[in-house]
Design a protein around this motif. Structure first.
Motif, short mmCIF file in Angstrom:
data_model
loop_
_atom_site.label_atom_id
_atom_site.label_comp_id
_atom_site.label_asym_id
_atom_site.label_seq_id
_atom_site.Cartn_x
_atom_site.Cartn_y
_atom_site.Cartn_z
N THR A 164 0.89 -1.03 0.23
CA THR A 164 -0.43 -0.02 -0.31
C THR A 164 0.79 1.34 0.31
O THR A 164 2.18 1.78 0.34
N GLY A 165 -0.07 2.13 -0.42
CA GLY A 165 1.06 4.12 -0.33
C GLY A 165 -0.28 4.58 -0.93
O GLY A 165 -1.30 4.73 -1.28
N HIS A 166 0.67 5.76 -0.59
CA HIS A 166 -0.56 7.34 -1.53
C HIS A 166 0.10 8.13 -1.49
O HIS A 166 1.49 8.53 -1.34
N HIS A 167 -0.84 9.15 -2.29
CA HIS A 167 0.23 10.66 -2.87
C HIS A 167 -0.76 11.50 -1.83
O HIS A 167 -2.04 11.76 -2.43
N LEU A 168 -0.45 12.72 -2.16
CA LEU A 168 -1.34 14.01 -2.00
C LEU A 168 -1.14 14.86 -2.98
O LEU A 168 0.54 15.38 -3.25
N LEU A 169 -1.95 15.30 -3.81
CA LEU A 169 -1.80 15.73 -4.87
C LEU A 169 -2.45 17.57 -4.42
O LEU A 169 -3.64 17.65 -3.91
N LEU B 123 3.59 15.28 -10.60
CA LEU B 123 4.62 14.31 -10.42
C LEU B 123 4.63 13.00 -10.60
O LEU B 123 3.85 12.00 -9.67
N PRO B 124 5.78 12.24 -10.82
CA PRO B 124 5.60 10.98 -10.98
C PRO B 124 6.16 10.33 -9.14
O PRO B 124 6.79 10.90 -8.87
N PHE B 125 5.31 9.47 -8.46
CA PHE B 125 5.36 8.71 -7.53
C PHE B 125 5.69 6.69 -8.13
O PHE B 125 4.85 6.64 -8.50
N THR B 126 6.09 6.08 -6.64
CA THR B 126 6.21 5.28 -6.66
C THR B 126 5.20 4.65 -5.53
O THR B 126 5.70 4.63 -4.32
N VAL B 127 4.54 3.16 -6.22
CA VAL B 127 4.13 2.87 -4.77
C VAL B 127 4.12 0.86 -5.34
O VAL B 127 3.69 0.90 -7.09
N GLY B 128 4.90 -0.26 -5.37
CA GLY B 128 4.99 -1.21 -5.29
C GLY B 128 5.40 -1.31 -6.68
O GLY B 128 5.52 -2.62 -7.36
N GLY B 129 6.62 -0.76 -6.45
CA GLY B 129 7.93 -1.22 -7.36
C GLY B 129 7.10 -0.52 -8.67
O GLY B 129 7.97 -0.16 -9.29
N ALA C 284 -4.29 -3.83 -9.03
CA ALA C 284 -4.74 -3.06 -7.95
C ALA C 284 -6.36 -2.01 -6.95
O ALA C 284 -7.30 -2.26 -8.41
N ARG C 285 -6.28 -1.85 -6.40
CA ARG C 285 -7.22 -0.80 -5.46
C ARG C 285 -6.72 0.77 -5.28
O ARG C 285 -6.11 0.95 -5.03
N VAL C 286 -7.80 1.14 -5.98
CA VAL C 286 -7.29 2.69 -5.90
C VAL C 286 -8.42 3.82 -5.06
O VAL C 286 -9.34 2.85 -5.42
N GLN C 287 -8.38 4.52 -4.06
CA GLN C 287 -9.48 4.86 -3.55
C GLN C 287 -8.58 7.24 -4.04
O GLN C 287 -7.30 6.79 -3.37
N PHE C 288 -9.34 8.24 -4.36
CA PHE C 288 -8.97 9.25 -4.50
C PHE C 288 -10.14 10.02 -3.48
O PHE C 288 -11.49 9.36 -3.72
N ILE D 8 -2.90 3.85 -3.08
CA ILE D 8 -3.61 2.14 -3.85
C ILE D 8 -3.00 1.12 -2.71
O ILE D 8 -1.90 1.38 -2.60
N THR D 9 -3.53 -0.01 -3.01
CA THR D 9 -3.42 -1.39 -2.87
C THR D 9 -3.05 -2.09 -3.69
O THR D 9 -3.88 -1.77 -4.92
N ILE D 10 -2.07 -2.57 -3.64
CA ILE D 10 -1.92 -3.81 -4.71
C ILE D 10 -1.45 -4.51 -4.49
O ILE D 10 -0.73 -5.45 -3.81
N ALA D 11 -2.49 -5.72 -5.16
CA ALA D 11 -2.26 -7.22 -4.61
C ALA D 11 -0.75 -8.22 -5.48
O ALA D 11 -0.58 -7.56 -5.93
N LYS D 12 0.15 -8.56 -3.99
CA LYS D 12 1.36 -9.10 -3.84
C LYS D 12 0.88 -10.69 -4.77
O LYS D 12 -0.33 -11.26 -4.70
N LYS D 13 2.21 -11.17 -5.22
CA LYS D 13 1.56 -12.56 -6.00
C LYS D 13 1.23 -13.63 -4.85
O LYS D 13 2.01 -13.49 -3.61
N LEU D 14 0.27 -14.52 -4.88
CA LEU D 14 0.08 -15.53 -3.97
C LEU D 14 1.17 -16.53 -3.88
O LEU D 14 1.88 -16.81 -4.68
#
Length: 368
Positions: free
Chosen positions: A28-33, A54-60, A98-102, A161-167
């Motif tokens: 998980t990660g978040h960005h403030l705009l 600007l670009p930001f990184t979540v989940g690589g 990915a699950r995304v919430q604004f 942003i919540t990104i599902a990792k590999k099982l």
């Protein structure tokens, strides 16, 4: 969740317990705009046009937010549109689930529930086709412009942003658990002791109100209370009476509550919390209660507004609150915000009482 105990073995059997796990993790990660100069963005970007964060990184992976102040298409011309996409140079062999919430952020820096929109988990993000996901009708411009969340022509959107990792599967050591230890309830018992007044041996008269408490508890939490209540000038067994005429009863009640429970009242509105934390910060500094001082400092960082910035900045300077001071400086970085604060009530007092602080503020903004 605690591991379940292994089933009991019979005396006739040799009992072997093994354990494994199927792990479906997430990143998980978040960005403030921050959108500053909102009115100007409406002029610069007509319907169907946008600007990227600007670009930001979540989940690589590297992401960006696309902001459409006048909507993404003719059907959303009365709305602000917001979308999330992968940077164009991202190479994805597989879709990204990915699950995304604004969320629109309020003045207390918390999401506004009525203006929070989320997706479900979908494998929809590809860098090759330029796909982005979001909401053409995120918030109606009229609703935004008439709300308290647009302040000084600026507002903030948070993207979670919540990104599902590999099982994955893994072996684990089997553990038995025979006793469940509940969380500490010491604060509840001490809070009940304060409320019952049983065994109270000190009385405070605070601007017309009377409070009873326990010297031992107060002394354990504050070196100043310890000196006042157990110093050489106090009588060992006599009930103490303390007069306090520079604090209101509501603030002193909250101070006592924190002494016994390590918590502030939970039923305050944001405005009440802002005022209460200013009073308690002064009291915490006076009584040497460093944790309470830091709690108030942290909460006041969320309550810096045009109307309160000068007062809070003066408090931060007078009581050596470096983090709170930096939060105020950051809030005042925008020339438009600084001009609004300079015109608000309280700034003249700040300039007279803390001239060196105003000088530091000017130098910091000039450097920015």
């Amino acid at each position: 969740m605690p591991p379940l105990p292994a089933p009991p073995c019979t005396t006739a059997d040799v009992c072997t317990t093994t354990r494994s796990a199927i792990v479906a993790g997430t990143v998980t990660g978040h960005h403030l705009l921050d959108v500053e100069g909102y009115s100007r963005t409406k002029e610069l970007f007509p319907n169907g046009t946008y600007t990227n964060s600007l670009p930001f990184t979540v989940g690589g992976r590297s992401w960006h937010i696309s902001f459409y102040p006048n909507g993404r298409n003719p059907g959303s011309a009365d709305f602000v549109s917001i979308f999330l996409g992968l940077e164009i140079d991202q190479i994805c062999a597989e879709p990204v689930a990915a699950r995304v919430q604004f969320s629109l952020i309020d003045r207390a820096r918390k999401p506004v529930p009525s203006h929070s929109r989320a997706t479900e988990l979908h494998a929809l993000f590809h860098s090759t086709d330029g796909f982005a996901f979001g909401f053409p009708q995120f918030i109606k411009r009229a609703d935004l412009e008439n709300s308290e969340h647009l302040k000084d022509d600026r507002f903030t959107i948070r993207c979670d942003i919540t990104i599902a990792k590999k099982l994955r599967k893994e072996r684990r050591r089997a553990l038995s658990r025979f006793v469940d230890v509940p969380p500490s309830d010491l604060h509840q018992h001490l809070g009940e002791l304060l409320a019952s007044k049983e065994g109270a041996d000190v009385t405070f008269h605070v601007t017309g109100e009377t409070f009873q408490a326990h010297r031992g508890v107060l002394a354990s939490r504050s070196p100043v209370f310890r000196a006042e209540l157990f110093g050489p000038m106090t009588e060992g067994g006599a009930a103490a009476v303390v007069e306090i005429d520079d604090m209101d009863g509501q603030a002193f009640r909250a101070l006592l509550g924190f002494v016994y429970t390590d918590a502030l009242p939970e039923d305050m509105t944001p405005e009440e919390e802002a005022v209460m934390c200013q009073h308690l910060l002064v009291a915490a500094d006076r009584y040497g209660m460093e944790r309470l001082k830091l709690v108030c400092e942290d909460r006041l960082c969320r309550h810096v507004t045009v109307g309160s910035a000068a007062t809070i900045l003066a408090l931060a300077e007078q009581h050596r609150c470096h983090g709170l001071k930096e939060a105020c400086f950051q809030f005042l970085e925008s020339p438009a915000v600084l001009n609004a604060v300079a015109a608000a009530e309280g700034f003249e007092h700040l300039a007279r009482s803390c001239p060196s602080l105003v000088k530091d503020l000017i130098f910091k903004i000039t450097d920015c």
